[in-house]
Design a protein around this motif. Structure first.
Motif, PDB file in Angstrom:
ATOM      1  N   UNK A 179       6.023  14.792 -36.472  1.00 23.79           N
ATOM      2  CA  UNK A 179       6.291  13.343 -37.377  1.00 23.79           C
ATOM      3  C   UNK A 179       7.874  13.153 -37.126  1.00 23.79           C
ATOM      4  N   UNK A 180       8.629  14.210 -36.762  1.00 20.09           N
ATOM      5  CA  UNK A 180      10.212  14.102 -36.683  1.00 20.09           C
ATOM      6  C   UNK A 180      10.410  13.342 -35.419  1.00 20.09           C
ATOM      7  N   UNK A 181       9.651  13.370 -34.539  1.00 22.82           N
ATOM      8  CA  UNK A 181       9.756  12.556 -33.288  1.00 22.82           C
ATOM      9  C   UNK A 181       9.324  11.077 -33.228  1.00 22.82           C
ATOM     10  N   UNK A 182       8.692  10.638 -34.380  1.00 16.58           N
ATOM     11  CA  UNK A 182       8.261   9.254 -34.528  1.00 16.58           C
ATOM     12  C   UNK A 182       7.079   8.675 -33.947  1.00 16.58           C
ATOM     13  N   UNK A 183       6.363   9.707 -33.300  1.00 13.27           N
ATOM     14  CA  UNK A 183       4.946   9.381 -32.812  1.00 13.27           C
ATOM     15  C   UNK A 183       3.924   9.131 -33.656  1.00 13.27           C
ATOM     16  N   UNK A 184       2.868   8.367 -33.344  1.00 13.06           N
ATOM     17  CA  UNK A 184       1.726   8.262 -34.163  1.00 13.06           C
ATOM     18  C   UNK A 184       0.764   9.615 -34.327  1.00 13.06           C
ATOM     19  N   UNK A 185       0.484  10.144 -35.497  1.00 18.37           N
ATOM     20  CA  UNK A 185      -0.395  11.233 -35.399  1.00 18.37           C
ATOM     21  C   UNK A 185      -1.832  11.011 -35.903  1.00 18.37           C
ATOM     22  N   UNK A 186      -2.862  11.354 -35.171  1.00 15.85           N
ATOM     23  CA  UNK A 186      -4.281  11.482 -35.565  1.00 15.85           C
ATOM     24  C   UNK A 186      -4.491  12.719 -35.995  1.00 15.85           C
ATOM     25  N   UNK A 187      -4.381  12.760 -37.559  1.00 15.51           N
ATOM     26  CA  UNK A 187      -4.584  14.042 -38.048  1.00 15.51           C
ATOM     27  C   UNK A 187      -6.180  13.919 -38.554  1.00 15.51           C
ATOM     28  N   UNK A 188      -6.695  15.288 -38.464  1.00 10.04           N
ATOM     29  CA  UNK A 188      -8.040  15.478 -38.708  1.00 10.04           C
ATOM     30  C   UNK A 188      -8.044  16.610 -39.449  1.00 10.04           C
ATOM     31  N   UNK A 189      -8.467  16.352 -40.669  1.00 13.74           N
ATOM     32  CA  UNK A 189      -8.272  17.471 -41.843  1.00 13.74           C
ATOM     33  C   UNK A 189      -9.876  18.172 -41.823  1.00 13.74           C
ATOM     34  N   UNK A 190      -9.792  19.337 -41.540  1.00 11.06           N
ATOM     35  CA  UNK A 190     -11.275  20.218 -41.419  1.00 11.06           C
ATOM     36  C   UNK A 190     -11.607  20.352 -42.897  1.00 11.06           C
ATOM     37  N   UNK A 191     -10.906  20.363 -43.894  1.00 11.59           N
ATOM     38  CA  UNK A 191     -11.282  20.637 -45.121  1.00 11.59           C
ATOM     39  C   UNK A 191     -11.754  19.206 -45.811  1.00 11.59           C
ATOM     40  N   UNK A 192     -11.499  18.364 -45.225  1.00 10.97           N
ATOM     41  CA  UNK A 192     -11.998  16.904 -45.953  1.00 10.97           C
ATOM     42  C   UNK A 192     -13.346  16.476 -45.178  1.00 10.97           C
ATOM     43  N   UNK A 241       9.585  16.032 -24.363  1.00 10.24           N
ATOM     44  CA  UNK A 241       9.267  15.782 -23.149  1.00 10.24           C
ATOM     45  C   UNK A 241       7.884  15.814 -23.097  1.00 10.24           C
ATOM     46  N   UNK A 242       7.019  16.676 -23.908  1.00 10.22           N
ATOM     47  CA  UNK A 242       5.691  16.409 -23.897  1.00 10.22           C
ATOM     48  C   UNK A 242       4.971  15.368 -24.468  1.00 10.22           C
ATOM     49  N   UNK A 243       5.645  14.924 -25.626  1.00 11.34           N
ATOM     50  CA  UNK A 243       5.045  13.636 -26.325  1.00 11.34           C
ATOM     51  C   UNK A 243       5.486  12.415 -25.755  1.00 11.34           C
ATOM     52  N   UNK A 244       6.323  12.525 -24.679  1.00 12.39           N
ATOM     53  CA  UNK A 244       6.816  11.119 -24.238  1.00 12.39           C
ATOM     54  C   UNK A 244       5.753  10.220 -23.690  1.00 12.39           C
ATOM     55  N   UNK A 245       5.714   9.249 -23.876  1.00 14.62           N
ATOM     56  CA  UNK A 245       4.743   7.947 -23.716  1.00 14.62           C
ATOM     57  C   UNK A 245       3.655   7.806 -24.657  1.00 14.62           C
ATOM     58  N   UNK A 246       3.623   8.503 -25.723  1.00 13.62           N
ATOM     59  CA  UNK A 246       2.764   8.257 -26.725  1.00 13.62           C
ATOM     60  C   UNK A 246       3.472   6.978 -27.652  1.00 13.62           C
ATOM     61  N   UNK A 247       2.430   6.348 -28.353  1.00 20.93           N
ATOM     62  CA  UNK A 247       2.671   5.234 -29.053  1.00 20.93           C
ATOM     63  C   UNK A 247       3.658   5.617 -30.242  1.00 20.93           C
ATOM     64  N   UNK A 248       4.480   5.026 -30.653  1.00 26.00           N
ATOM     65  CA  UNK A 248       5.569   5.369 -31.760  1.00 26.00           C
ATOM     66  C   UNK A 248       5.298   4.694 -33.217  1.00 26.00           C
ATOM     67  N   UNK A 249       5.468   5.310 -34.012  1.00 22.97           N
ATOM     68  CA  UNK A 249       5.263   4.929 -35.440  1.00 22.97           C
ATOM     69  C   UNK A 249       6.529   4.158 -36.215  1.00 22.97           C
ATOM     70  N   UNK A 250       6.250   3.131 -36.570  1.00 22.56           N
ATOM     71  CA  UNK A 250       7.301   2.392 -37.486  1.00 22.56           C
ATOM     72  C   UNK A 250       8.012   3.255 -38.469  1.00 22.56           C
ATOM     73  N   UNK A 251       9.357   3.376 -38.486  1.00 25.92           N
ATOM     74  CA  UNK A 251       9.861   4.448 -39.446  1.00 25.92           C
ATOM     75  C   UNK A 251       9.764   3.694 -40.895  1.00 25.92           C
TER      76      UNK A 251
END
Length: 314
Positions: A179-192, A241-251
């Motif tokens: 999240x510090x790099x400002x990209x959108x994260x599709x989090x999938x909680x296995x406990x939920x 570099x690995x996360x380059x090109x992913x959609x960004x999240x508004x701060x």
């Protein structure tokens, strides 16, 4: 001793006995301290007007060979008037008879159009023989294991249960690093959601039981690794570099639907994961039972916890 014509002249001496009478006619002055201020050399004033002196004639070459050019000209004669009209110079007359070929200038060659060199048109002599023509992506070194719908996303499998502290802290560390790099994260909680746990087990099949323990990070269909692999990449500075090109999240933006919880109570069963169905008398009579009644069934819209994914941020 003074002037010979003055009263201070010594006539008895023999100093001038050797000189003639003609010598005595001139003023011979012996400058001493007693004669300063007594000597007057100005000529006496005459009553008759004197004629102006004319300078002597100067010897010139024209005086011997007289010509028309040797006529003397007075310096005080009237100056020659300057021409009022400017002099016109005809350049064509000056250039007449010149060779036209000697003045022919060759034009400069036109500049070459600038073009960006591609690997296909690059000079092979200056190219590195060990370099591959296509630039490799940092993700190419990771294994292709794509979760459902994760071709162009960052999918992170985590857990929100604090039963095992090490696992919970590892999930928080990986989430914060991404999240510090400002990209959108599709989090999938296995406990939920039990479906996410089964999904992770299928992806990590054949890699051992430890591979199915969260956190697990997937980027554009590539399996990056768990907490140890991700934190090592962060220390090397390669995560950007690995996360380059992913959609960004508004701060500072927060989902208005779930508040970043990723889940909402089911709209059908209100989070109970159960539904009560009313059975008609005709259906009960066909089965050979008594009168009508109600049946409790599981809600097909939500998971085992009565939750559904947020339709806004999921």
């Amino acid at each position: 001793m003074g002037c010979v014509s003055s009263n201070l002249f010594n006539h008895d001496g023999d100093d001038f006995s050797q000189l003639g009478s003609s010598t005595l006619s001139h003023h011979i002055v012996s400058l001493t301290s007693s004669t300063y201020g007594l000597l007057t050399l100005d000529p006496p004033l005459s009553s008759t007007p004197s004629t102006p002196l004319t300078p002597p004639s100067r010897f010139t070459f024209g005086s011997i060979f007289p010509t028309s050019l040797s006529e003397p000209k007075s310096l005080w004669s009237d100056p020659k008037p300057l021409r009022s009209d400017p002099e016109v110079i005809n350049s064509w007359e000056l250039m007449a008879g010149l060779d036209a070929e000697s003045f022919r200038f060759s034009p400069l060659p036109p500049p070459k159009p600038f073009s960006i060199r591609t690997p296909k048109t690059a000079d092979k002599e200056n190219s590195n023989p060990n370099r591959v023509g296509r630039v490799k992506s940092p993700l190419d070194r990771f294994e292709w294991i794509c979760p459902p719908g994760g071709e162009n996303k960052l999918v992170l499998y985590t857990t929100s249960l604090r039963g095992v502290r090490k696992t919970f802290e590892a999930c928080n560390a990986v989430r914060a690093a991404v999240e510090n790099l400002g990209v959108m994260v599709c989090e999938r909680d296995v406990s939920m959601d039990r479906g996410f746990r089964e999904e992770l087990n299928e992806l990590m099949e054949g890699k051992g039981k430890e591979a199915a323990v969260p956190p697990r990070l997937f980027v554009k269909g590539r399996y990056v690794g768990g907490s140890e692999e991700v934190m090592k990449i962060v220390e090397e500075g390669l995560l950007g570099e690995i996360l380059e090109g992913l959609p960004k999240k508004r701060a500072g933006s927060v989902c208005e639907g779930c508040g970043e919880a990723k889940f909402l109570p089911c709209f059908q069963c209100n989070g109970s994961s159960k539904m009560v169905l009313v059975v008609k008398e005709e259906a009960v009579g066909a089965r050979g039972g008594g009168g009508g009644g109600t049946v409790v069934v599981r809600c097909p819209e939500c998971n085992e916890n009565g939750l559904v994914l947020c339709p806004i941020c999921s």
